[in-house]
Design a protein around this motif. Structure first.
Motif, PDB file in Angstrom:
ATOM      1  N   ARG A  57       0.996  -1.086  -0.353  1.00  0.00           N
ATOM      2  CA  ARG A  57      -0.248  -0.142  -0.206  1.00  0.00           C
ATOM      3  C   ARG A  57       0.627   1.089  -0.043  1.00  0.00           C
ATOM      4  NH1 ARG A  57      -4.230   0.668   4.353  1.00  0.00           N
ATOM      5  NH2 ARG A  57      -2.140  -0.848   5.125  1.00  0.00           N
ATOM      6  N   ARG A  58       2.148   1.011   1.014  1.00  0.00           N
ATOM      7  CA  ARG A  58       2.937   2.337   0.988  1.00  0.00           C
ATOM      8  C   ARG A  58       3.702   2.801  -0.534  1.00  0.00           C
ATOM      9  NH1 ARG A  58       8.293   3.655   1.933  1.00  0.00           N
ATOM     10  NH2 ARG A  58       9.344   1.315   2.343  1.00  0.00           N
ATOM     11  N   GLU A  59       3.820   1.634  -0.715  1.00  0.00           N
ATOM     12  CA  GLU A  59       4.752   1.902  -2.114  1.00  0.00           C
ATOM     13  C   GLU A  59       3.260   2.085  -3.363  1.00  0.00           C
ATOM     14  OE1 GLU A  59       7.402  -0.964   0.105  1.00  0.00           O
ATOM     15  OE2 GLU A  59       5.332  -0.631  -0.771  1.00  0.00           O
ATOM     16  N   ASN A 100       7.488   1.958 -15.403  1.00  0.00           N
ATOM     17  CA  ASN A 100       6.926   0.348 -15.980  1.00  0.00           C
ATOM     18  C   ASN A 100       7.991  -0.490 -15.652  1.00  0.00           C
ATOM     19  OD1 ASN A 100       4.221  -1.335 -15.751  1.00  0.00           O
ATOM     20  ND2 ASN A 100       5.384  -2.318 -17.173  1.00  0.00           N
ATOM     21  N   ASP A 101       8.693  -0.926 -15.900  1.00  0.00           N
ATOM     22  CA  ASP A 101       9.851  -2.040 -16.469  1.00  0.00           C
ATOM     23  C   ASP A 101      10.697  -2.081 -14.670  1.00  0.00           C
ATOM     24  OD1 ASP A 101       8.594  -2.312 -18.481  1.00  0.00           O
ATOM     25  OD2 ASP A 101       9.481  -2.808 -19.899  1.00  0.00           O
ATOM     26  N   PHE A 102      11.192  -0.443 -15.080  1.00  0.00           N
ATOM     27  CA  PHE A 102      12.786  -0.760 -13.648  1.00  0.00           C
ATOM     28  C   PHE A 102      12.218  -0.515 -12.549  1.00  0.00           C
ATOM     29  CE2 PHE A 102      13.921  -1.096 -17.876  1.00  0.00           C
ATOM     30  CZ  PHE A 102      13.879  -2.197 -19.054  1.00  0.00           C
ATOM     31  N   VAL A 103      11.694   0.837 -12.256  1.00  0.00           N
ATOM     32  CA  VAL A 103      12.097   1.441 -11.360  1.00  0.00           C
ATOM     33  C   VAL A 103      10.498   0.866  -9.982  1.00  0.00           C
ATOM     34  CG1 VAL A 103      10.798   3.552 -10.325  1.00  0.00           C
ATOM     35  CG2 VAL A 103      11.709   4.012 -12.150  1.00  0.00           C
ATOM     36  N   VAL A 104       9.312   0.890 -10.368  1.00  0.00           N
ATOM     37  CA  VAL A 104       8.310  -0.438  -9.744  1.00  0.00           C
ATOM     38  C   VAL A 104       8.786  -2.144  -8.799  1.00  0.00           C
ATOM     39  CG1 VAL A 104       6.528  -1.010  -9.996  1.00  0.00           C
ATOM     40  CG2 VAL A 104       6.804   0.633 -11.051  1.00  0.00           C
ATOM     41  N   PRO A 105       9.511  -2.237 -10.107  1.00  0.00           N
ATOM     42  CA  PRO A 105      10.763  -3.581  -9.575  1.00  0.00           C
ATOM     43  C   PRO A 105      11.487  -3.176  -8.831  1.00  0.00           C
ATOM     44  CG  PRO A 105      10.286  -3.538 -12.104  1.00  0.00           C
ATOM     45  CD  PRO A 105      10.307  -2.526 -11.664  1.00  0.00           C
ATOM     46  N   MET A 106      12.171  -2.557  -8.817  1.00  0.00           N
ATOM     47  CA  MET A 106      13.019  -1.744  -7.596  1.00  0.00           C
ATOM     48  C   MET A 106      12.625  -1.301  -6.487  1.00  0.00           C
ATOM     49  SD  MET A 106      16.364   0.209  -9.788  1.00  0.00           S
ATOM     50  CE  MET A 106      17.418  -0.625 -10.905  1.00  0.00           C
ATOM     51  N   MET A 107      11.464  -0.281  -6.120  1.00  0.00           N
ATOM     52  CA  MET A 107      10.394  -0.163  -5.409  1.00  0.00           C
ATOM     53  C   MET A 107      10.041  -1.308  -4.457  1.00  0.00           C
ATOM     54  SD  MET A 107       7.992   3.050  -7.540  1.00  0.00           S
ATOM     55  CE  MET A 107       7.173   3.177  -5.702  1.00  0.00           C
ATOM     56  N   TYR A 108       9.795  -2.153  -5.284  1.00  0.00           N
ATOM     57  CA  TYR A 108       9.294  -4.138  -4.548  1.00  0.00           C
ATOM     58  C   TYR A 108      10.108  -4.131  -4.549  1.00  0.00           C
ATOM     59  CZ  TYR A 108       7.237  -8.829  -5.086  1.00  0.00           C
ATOM     60  OH  TYR A 108       7.035  -9.588  -4.906  1.00  0.00           O
ATOM     61  N   ARG A 109      10.791  -4.437  -4.737  1.00  0.00           N
ATOM     62  CA  ARG A 109      12.654  -5.971  -4.781  1.00  0.00           C
ATOM     63  C   ARG A 109      13.065  -4.292  -2.701  1.00  0.00           C
ATOM     64  NH1 ARG A 109      17.865  -5.845  -3.682  1.00  0.00           N
ATOM     65  NH2 ARG A 109      19.088  -7.943  -4.187  1.00  0.00           N
ATOM     66  N   ASP A 110      13.067  -3.332  -3.278  1.00  0.00           N
ATOM     67  CA  ASP A 110      13.896  -3.610  -2.110  1.00  0.00           C
ATOM     68  C   ASP A 110      12.995  -1.880  -0.994  1.00  0.00           C
ATOM     69  OD1 ASP A 110      16.592  -3.786  -2.932  1.00  0.00           O
ATOM     70  OD2 ASP A 110      16.716  -1.755  -4.111  1.00  0.00           O
ATOM     71  N   VAL A 114      10.904   0.742  -0.845  1.00  0.00           N
ATOM     72  CA  VAL A 114      11.088   1.953  -1.050  1.00  0.00           C
ATOM     73  C   VAL A 114      10.480   2.887  -1.705  1.00  0.00           C
ATOM     74  CG1 VAL A 114      14.274   1.934  -0.831  1.00  0.00           C
ATOM     75  CG2 VAL A 114      12.790   1.795  -3.416  1.00  0.00           C
ATOM     76  N   GLY A 115      10.129   4.430  -1.798  1.00  0.00           N
ATOM     77  CA  GLY A 115       9.205   5.236  -2.611  1.00  0.00           C
ATOM     78  C   GLY A 115       9.566   5.403  -3.840  1.00  0.00           C
ATOM     79  N   VAL A 116       9.025   6.107  -4.157  1.00  0.00           N
ATOM     80  CA  VAL A 116       8.867   6.130  -5.864  1.00  0.00           C
ATOM     81  C   VAL A 116      10.022   6.989  -6.228  1.00  0.00           C
ATOM     82  CG1 VAL A 116       7.869   8.413  -6.529  1.00  0.00           C
ATOM     83  CG2 VAL A 116       8.383   7.173  -8.244  1.00  0.00           C
ATOM     84  N   PHE A 117      10.711   8.076  -4.767  1.00  0.00           N
ATOM     85  CA  PHE A 117      12.075   8.671  -5.609  1.00  0.00           C
ATOM     86  C   PHE A 117      13.036   8.011  -5.045  1.00  0.00           C
ATOM     87  CE2 PHE A 117       8.596  12.103  -5.112  1.00  0.00           C
ATOM     88  CZ  PHE A 117       8.604  12.886  -6.007  1.00  0.00           C
ATOM     89  N   SER A 118      13.650   7.006  -4.174  1.00  0.00           N
ATOM     90  CA  SER A 118      14.370   6.360  -4.069  1.00  0.00           C
ATOM     91  C   SER A 118      14.473   5.333  -5.228  1.00  0.00           C
ATOM     92  CB  SER A 118      14.349   5.543  -2.346  1.00  0.00           C
ATOM     93  OG  SER A 118      14.408   6.448  -1.786  1.00  0.00           O
ATOM     94  N   GLY A 119      13.609   4.936  -5.831  1.00  0.00           N
ATOM     95  CA  GLY A 119      13.367   3.981  -6.397  1.00  0.00           C
ATOM     96  C   GLY A 119      13.781   4.773  -8.261  1.00  0.00           C
ATOM     97  N   TRP A 120      13.746   5.849  -8.692  1.00  0.00           N
ATOM     98  CA  TRP A 120      14.376   6.657  -9.720  1.00  0.00           C
ATOM     99  C   TRP A 120      15.704   6.548  -8.964  1.00  0.00           C
ATOM    100  CZ3 TRP A 120      12.880   6.806 -14.108  1.00  0.00           C
ATOM    101  CH2 TRP A 120      11.052   7.199 -15.225  1.00  0.00           C
ATOM    102  N   THR A 121      15.727   7.089  -7.844  1.00  0.00           N
ATOM    103  CA  THR A 121      17.338   7.444  -7.721  1.00  0.00           C
ATOM    104  C   THR A 121      18.124   6.377  -8.183  1.00  0.00           C
ATOM    105  OG1 THR A 121      16.945   8.891  -5.765  1.00  0.00           O
ATOM    106  CG2 THR A 121      18.882   8.098  -6.069  1.00  0.00           C
ATOM    107  N   ARG A 122      17.849   4.889  -7.351  1.00  0.00           N
ATOM    108  CA  ARG A 122      18.236   3.741  -7.733  1.00  0.00           C
ATOM    109  C   ARG A 122      18.506   3.343  -9.267  1.00  0.00           C
ATOM    110  NH1 ARG A 122      17.132   0.306  -2.237  1.00  0.00           N
ATOM    111  NH2 ARG A 122      16.980   2.035  -1.153  1.00  0.00           N
ATOM    112  N   PHE A 123      17.515   3.858 -10.194  1.00  0.00           N
ATOM    113  CA  PHE A 123      17.514   3.114 -11.623  1.00  0.00           C
ATOM    114  C   PHE A 123      18.434   4.024 -12.333  1.00  0.00           C
ATOM    115  CE2 PHE A 123      15.534   4.337 -15.822  1.00  0.00           C
ATOM    116  CZ  PHE A 123      16.121   2.809 -16.929  1.00  0.00           C
TER     117      PHE A 123
END
Length: 313
Positions: free
Chosen positions: A129-131, A200-210, A212-221
């Motif tokens: 829910r948070r992600e 959809n293909d990379f940021v969301v999986p990183m958010m799911y795996r780790d 984290v929120g969307v900005f952290s997902g974008w930073t990692r990607f």
């Protein structure tokens, strides 16, 4: 690092066959298809008397360029219709907002089922829910900014074309200005398309795996993207080619079934279930491609270790 496009596709195709056909389980198709349905809610000129003669030939163009003023005059003289249109726009925005929210939550539900080879609905809906809320906020602003940008370009092109129409420019200059506008719009669509694809293909999986929120997902990607930009740009072209092949296959399926298949595809939820092998493969493809960059980017769980009895046998 050697990055492959065909190997992730082969692995994704194998995961899809194992999950959906070995064995075939209609209940699983209906449940996973529902999450796929939610995930894809928001994923289609002289002088003198010649001017009098030309005016007759170009009357339609004159009416076209006068249309905004004509429409505004009509709306201001019909206040009831004006208010109804405003109300309709507000209702449309509200419906789209709800669809974006459902899609943001659905992306994690569908990703969870593909990554874990399950058919959960309630569990990922609550667990992520948070992600999902973080993704919704990003998608909401990005979607409307992208729409506003497209509308702004169309308005700019309209007035640019109007200036060329009444400006008596030489044909060669008109050609280059029209070509420039086409390239500008195509460039805008490519940028928006790549941002949507990467989300959809990379940021969301990183958010799911780790988790984290969307900005952290974008930073990692982006940290990964800037180390391998050509690989990810090539991935976008590869996926585009696959979708073209998929569209032709879907059209062939529709014609082969005498358009009965096409009727099934246009029914929102039923269409998602029928197309589940396609969407499942594309969802698994991005995870397989991402896994090539190391264990820090693997979303699929590691296979269960063999027991002593299994090893002996």
């Amino acid at each position: 690092m050697n990055i492959s496009y065909t190997m992730p596709l082969t692995n994704a195709w194998g995961r899809m066959k194992k999950a959906l056909f070995q064995p075939f389980d209609l209940n699983k198709w209906l449940r996973v298809g529902f999450t796929a349905f939610l995930a894809g809610l928001v994923d289609c000129s002289g002088g003198g008397n010649s001017n009098d003669r030309d005016f007759g030939k170009h009357t339609e163009w004159d009416e076209f360029f006068r249309f905004p003023q004509t429409a505004w005059d009509w709306l201001t003289s019909h206040p009831v219709w004006f208010n109804l249109i405003i109300l309709g726009v507000i209702l449309f925005i509200a419906i789209i907002t709800v669809c974006i929210w459902l899609s943001a939550r659905g992306k994690f539900m569908f990703l969870h089922n593909v990554a874990r080879d399950t058919m959960d609905i309630s569990k990922p809906w609550h667990e992520y829910r948070r992600e999902g809320h973080s993704l919704f906020i990003w998608m909401f602003f990005f979607s409307w900014i992208a729409v506003a940008g497209a509308i702004g370009l169309v308005v700019y092109f309209f007035f640019k074309a109007k200036g060329m129409y009444y400006g008596d420019l030489p044909p060669i200059m008109i050609f280059w200005q029209v070509a420039g506008m086409i390239l500008m719009f195509l460039g805008y669509m490519v940028v928006v398309g790549y941002i949507s694809l990467f989300l959809n293909d990379f940021v969301v999986p990183m958010m799911y795996r780790d988790r984290v929120g969307v900005f952290s997902g974008w930073t990692r990607f982006l940290a990964l993207f800037f180390r391998h930009p050509l690989a990810f740009i090539g991935y976008g072209l590869f996926v585009l080619g696959l979708w073209i092949v998929a569209v032709f296959a879907i059209l062939f399926f529709a014609l082969f079934t005498c358009c009965i298949g096409l009727l099934l595809l246009v029914i929102p939820y039923i269409g998602s279930v029928v197309l589940l092998p396609v969407t499942y493969t594309f969802r698994a493809l991005s995870l397989e491609f991402l896994a090539q960059f190391g264990d820090d980017y693997k979303v699929f769980p590691n296979p269960e270790p063999l027991t002593v009895n299994e090893t002996v046998s």
